[in-house]
Design an enzyme around this catalytic site. Structure first.
Site, mmCIF file in Angstrom:
data_model
loop_
_atom_site.group_PDB
_atom_site.id
_atom_site.type_symbol
_atom_site.label_atom_id
_atom_site.label_comp_id
_atom_site.label_asym_id
_atom_site.label_seq_id
_atom_site.Cartn_x
_atom_site.Cartn_y
_atom_site.Cartn_z
ATOM 1 N N ASN A 7 65.375 48.482 1.317
ATOM 2 C CA ASN A 7 64.668 47.979 2.497
ATOM 3 C C ASN A 7 63.283 48.641 2.579
ATOM 4 O O ASN A 7 63.177 49.868 2.596
ATOM 5 C CB ASN A 7 65.515 48.310 3.738
ATOM 6 C CG ASN A 7 64.883 47.795 5.017
ATOM 7 O OD1 ASN A 7 63.688 47.983 5.249
ATOM 8 N ND2 ASN A 7 65.668 47.167 5.858
ATOM 9 N N ASP A 9 60.892 48.156 5.003
ATOM 10 C CA ASP A 9 60.247 48.112 6.323
ATOM 11 C C ASP A 9 59.402 49.358 6.609
ATOM 12 O O ASP A 9 58.344 49.275 7.246
ATOM 13 C CB ASP A 9 61.301 48.005 7.440
ATOM 14 C CG ASP A 9 62.081 46.703 7.399
ATOM 15 O OD1 ASP A 9 61.694 45.797 6.639
ATOM 16 O OD2 ASP A 9 63.078 46.603 8.132
ATOM 17 N N HIS A 10 59.890 50.507 6.142
ATOM 18 C CA HIS A 10 59.169 51.744 6.489
ATOM 19 C C HIS A 10 57.855 51.915 5.724
ATOM 20 O O HIS A 10 56.979 52.661 6.169
ATOM 21 C CB HIS A 10 60.072 52.962 6.327
ATOM 22 C CG HIS A 10 61.137 52.990 7.380
ATOM 23 N ND1 HIS A 10 60.851 53.199 8.717
ATOM 24 C CD2 HIS A 10 62.468 52.781 7.309
ATOM 25 C CE1 HIS A 10 61.966 53.135 9.407
ATOM 26 N NE2 HIS A 10 62.958 52.878 8.585
ATOM 27 N N HIS A 43 62.723 43.112 7.071
ATOM 28 C CA HIS A 43 63.100 42.587 8.384
ATOM 29 C C HIS A 43 61.848 42.082 9.078
ATOM 30 O O HIS A 43 60.978 42.865 9.444
ATOM 31 C CB HIS A 43 63.760 43.722 9.186
ATOM 32 C CG HIS A 43 64.288 43.302 10.522
ATOM 33 N ND1 HIS A 43 65.000 44.163 11.326
ATOM 34 C CD2 HIS A 43 64.218 42.125 11.209
ATOM 35 C CE1 HIS A 43 65.353 43.539 12.442
ATOM 36 N NE2 HIS A 43 64.871 42.304 12.405
ATOM 37 N N ARG A 45 60.481 41.101 12.186
ATOM 38 C CA ARG A 45 60.868 41.195 13.601
ATOM 39 C C ARG A 45 59.995 40.287 14.433
ATOM 40 O O ARG A 45 58.835 40.005 14.084
ATOM 41 C CB ARG A 45 60.734 42.643 14.092
ATOM 42 C CG ARG A 45 61.676 43.609 13.416
ATOM 43 C CD ARG A 45 61.595 44.981 14.056
ATOM 44 N NE ARG A 45 62.345 45.033 15.278
ATOM 45 C CZ ARG A 45 63.540 45.621 15.414
ATOM 46 N NH1 ARG A 45 64.096 46.246 14.415
ATOM 47 N NH2 ARG A 45 64.168 45.581 16.561
ATOM 48 N N ARG A 49 56.389 44.378 14.202
ATOM 49 C CA ARG A 49 55.972 45.790 14.277
ATOM 50 C C ARG A 49 55.784 46.415 12.902
ATOM 51 O O ARG A 49 55.079 47.391 12.770
ATOM 52 C CB ARG A 49 56.965 46.613 15.097
ATOM 53 C CG ARG A 49 58.288 46.842 14.425
ATOM 54 C CD ARG A 49 59.146 47.801 15.204
ATOM 55 N NE ARG A 49 59.638 47.202 16.440
ATOM 56 C CZ ARG A 49 60.731 47.639 17.070
ATOM 57 N NH1 ARG A 49 61.395 48.674 16.605
ATOM 58 N NH2 ARG A 49 61.156 47.060 18.163
ATOM 59 N N HIS A 50 56.429 45.860 11.860
ATOM 60 C CA HIS A 50 56.191 46.414 10.514
ATOM 61 C C HIS A 50 55.914 45.300 9.485
ATOM 62 O O HIS A 50 54.779 45.106 9.097
ATOM 63 C CB HIS A 50 57.290 47.395 10.067
ATOM 64 C CG HIS A 50 58.708 47.033 10.411
ATOM 65 N ND1 HIS A 50 59.262 45.817 10.083
ATOM 66 C CD2 HIS A 50 59.677 47.745 11.026
ATOM 67 C CE1 HIS A 50 60.522 45.798 10.482
ATOM 68 N NE2 HIS A 50 60.808 46.942 11.079
ATOM 69 N N GLU A 70 65.969 39.871 6.567
ATOM 70 C CA GLU A 70 66.693 40.193 7.803
ATOM 71 C C GLU A 70 65.934 39.571 8.951
ATOM 72 O O GLU A 70 64.704 39.693 9.027
ATOM 73 C CB GLU A 70 66.685 41.707 8.027
ATOM 74 C CG GLU A 70 67.819 42.445 7.419
ATOM 75 C CD GLU A 70 67.734 43.924 7.785
ATOM 76 O OE1 GLU A 70 67.273 44.271 8.880
ATOM 77 O OE2 GLU A 70 68.111 44.720 6.933
ATOM 78 N N THR A 100 65.487 50.979 15.898
ATOM 79 C CA THR A 100 65.975 50.273 14.719
ATOM 80 C C THR A 100 67.130 49.399 15.182
ATOM 81 O O THR A 100 67.476 49.411 16.369
ATOM 82 C CB THR A 100 66.406 51.275 13.618
ATOM 83 O OG1 THR A 100 66.886 50.551 12.479
ATOM 84 C CG2 THR A 100 67.494 52.224 14.099
ATOM 85 N N THR A 101 67.722 48.616 14.262
ATOM 86 C CA THR A 101 68.804 47.722 14.675
ATOM 87 C C THR A 101 69.974 48.542 15.212
ATOM 88 O O THR A 101 70.536 49.368 14.500
ATOM 89 C CB THR A 101 69.267 46.870 13.476
ATOM 90 O OG1 THR A 101 68.118 46.351 12.817
ATOM 91 C CG2 THR A 101 70.157 45.737 13.929
ATOM 92 N N GLU A 151 77.631 42.138 6.308
ATOM 93 C CA GLU A 151 77.147 43.489 6.012
ATOM 94 C C GLU A 151 77.742 44.393 7.086
ATOM 95 O O GLU A 151 77.443 44.232 8.280
ATOM 96 C CB GLU A 151 75.618 43.554 6.046
ATOM 97 C CG GLU A 151 75.116 44.974 5.774
ATOM 98 C CD GLU A 151 73.595 45.079 5.707
ATOM 99 O OE1 GLU A 151 72.920 44.079 5.362
ATOM 100 O OE2 GLU A 151 73.077 46.171 5.998
ATOM 101 N N HIS A 190 72.981 50.857 6.740
ATOM 102 C CA HIS A 190 72.390 51.507 7.919
ATOM 103 C C HIS A 190 72.746 52.984 7.922
ATOM 104 O O HIS A 190 73.914 53.345 7.960
ATOM 105 C CB HIS A 190 72.815 50.872 9.246
ATOM 106 C CG HIS A 190 71.704 50.926 10.255
ATOM 107 N ND1 HIS A 190 71.342 52.090 10.885
ATOM 108 C CD2 HIS A 190 70.843 49.980 10.685
ATOM 109 C CE1 HIS A 190 70.313 51.842 11.684
ATOM 110 N NE2 HIS A 190 69.982 50.578 11.571
ATOM 111 N N GLY A 212 67.188 51.918 3.391
ATOM 112 C CA GLY A 212 65.749 51.939 3.590
ATOM 113 C C GLY A 212 65.205 53.321 3.884
ATOM 114 O O GLY A 212 64.541 53.953 3.045
HETATM 115 N N1 PXP Z 1 70.921 46.929 7.022
HETATM 116 C C1 PXP Z 1 70.411 46.401 8.168
HETATM 117 C C2 PXP Z 1 70.997 45.129 8.671
HETATM 118 C C3 PXP Z 1 69.356 47.025 8.849
HETATM 119 O O1 PXP Z 1 68.872 46.495 9.973
HETATM 120 C C4 PXP Z 1 68.800 48.201 8.294
HETATM 121 C C5 PXP Z 1 67.638 48.876 8.978
HETATM 122 O O2 PXP Z 1 66.525 48.076 8.916
HETATM 123 C C6 PXP Z 1 69.347 48.708 7.102
HETATM 124 C C7 PXP Z 1 70.420 48.077 6.499
HETATM 125 C C8 PXP Z 1 68.804 49.938 6.458
HETATM 126 O O3 PXP Z 1 69.032 51.030 7.272
HETATM 127 P P1 PXP Z 1 68.354 52.427 6.926
HETATM 128 O O4 PXP Z 1 66.881 52.236 7.048
HETATM 129 O O5 PXP Z 1 68.937 53.348 7.941
HETATM 130 O O6 PXP Z 1 68.764 52.763 5.505
#
Ligand code: PXP
Length: 238
Positions: A7, A9-10, A43, A45, A49-50, A70, A100-101, A151, A190, A212
């Site tokens: 992931n 996003d960061h 993701h 959103r 935001r990212h 996502e 976060t989610t 998931e 997650h 992520g």
């Molecule tokens: N899976 C989903 C559905 C998520 O929303 C996220 C966070 O964006 C992740 C996995 C990854 O989580 P993490 O960034 O904590 O590894």
């Protein structure tokens, strides 16, 4: 053997902190793939935001692995995803104020809306995953609606310690077997990191782990390619 979805996003979070052009998650996707990522997750959103719209369309054109988008189950996202045609979509709950989610999608109490939504995506040959908490009622509803994947949310497992963590791990293991028996493909994610990933990776027939934050954090020290390959090695050990 589980595969690894990375992931990004960061990476986009750092760029958006200055509303500038760098770092570019599209460039970092190449490094994630070189490190052994089996899919790239982003993701989009509602508040952007990212990840931005431009990112997902460039990723679609350039990555060599699979694209996992996502998103929330909204009309706006439906339109975008049908134009983008990612390999699969993971439906997540979304609240503007969350960091976060938080928590899984409540599939059971939104069956009517989600069934229509999932059917629509599947009619464009997009496979669909539900990000859910590890509870049988959510798994049954996901199966009935026609999701291809689930998931399982590992956030609670990641936050807990000791015996409480073992209890949550057991719940995730039992949920995985239950869902596989019903014919679902089971991913998880997650909060997974180098300390807690192995127990999840060793669950029989778990399909893909989506990670992520911990990979991007480690990338600050060693670079993204190495951070991904380290995580992949931990997963492959199991
Ligand atoms: N899976 C989903 C559905 C998520 O929303 C996220 C966070 O964006 C992740 C996995 C990854 O989580 P993490 O960034 O904590 O590894």
């Amino acid at each position: 053997m589980a595969t690894l979805g990375v992931n990004l996003d960061h990476i986009a979070n750092v760029r958006q902190a200055r509303q500038t052009f760098e770092p570019d998650p599209v460039q970092f996707a190449f490094l994630a793939e070189l490190g052994g990522a089996n899919s790239i997750t982003v993701h989009l959103r509602e508040d952007r935001r990212h990840i931005q719209d431009r990112d997902i369309f460039l990723l679609r054109d350039t990555i060599k692995t699979k694209l996992n988008l996502e998103m929330a189950a909204t009309e706006e996202m439906l339109k975008i995803s049908k134009k983008l045609l990612p390999d699969y979509v993971t439906l997540v709950p979304e609240k503007r104020e969350e960091i976060t989610t938080e928590g899984g999608l409540d599939v059971k109490n939104n069956e009517k809306h989600l069934k229509k939504f999932v059917d629509n995506l599947k009619s464009s040959n997009i496979e669909v995953s539900a990000f859910i908490d590890p509870y049988n009622e959510q798994i049954i509803s996901s199966r009935e609606i026609g999701f291809n994947f689930i998931e399982l949310h590992t956030g609670k497992y990641s936050d807990l310690k000791g015996e409480k963590q073992n209890v949550e791990l057991q719940r995730i293991i039992e949920s995985t077997y239950y869902a596989i028996d019903l014919g679902l493909v089971v991913n998880a994610g997650h909060g997974l990191n180098s300390q807690n990933v192995e127990k999840i990776a060793s669950i029989n027939n778990i399909n893909e782990l989506n990670i992520g934050h911990s990979i991007v954090a480690r990338a600050l020290a060693v670079g993204l390619e190495k951070a991904v390959s380290e995580m992949k090695a931990l997963i492959l050990k199991n």
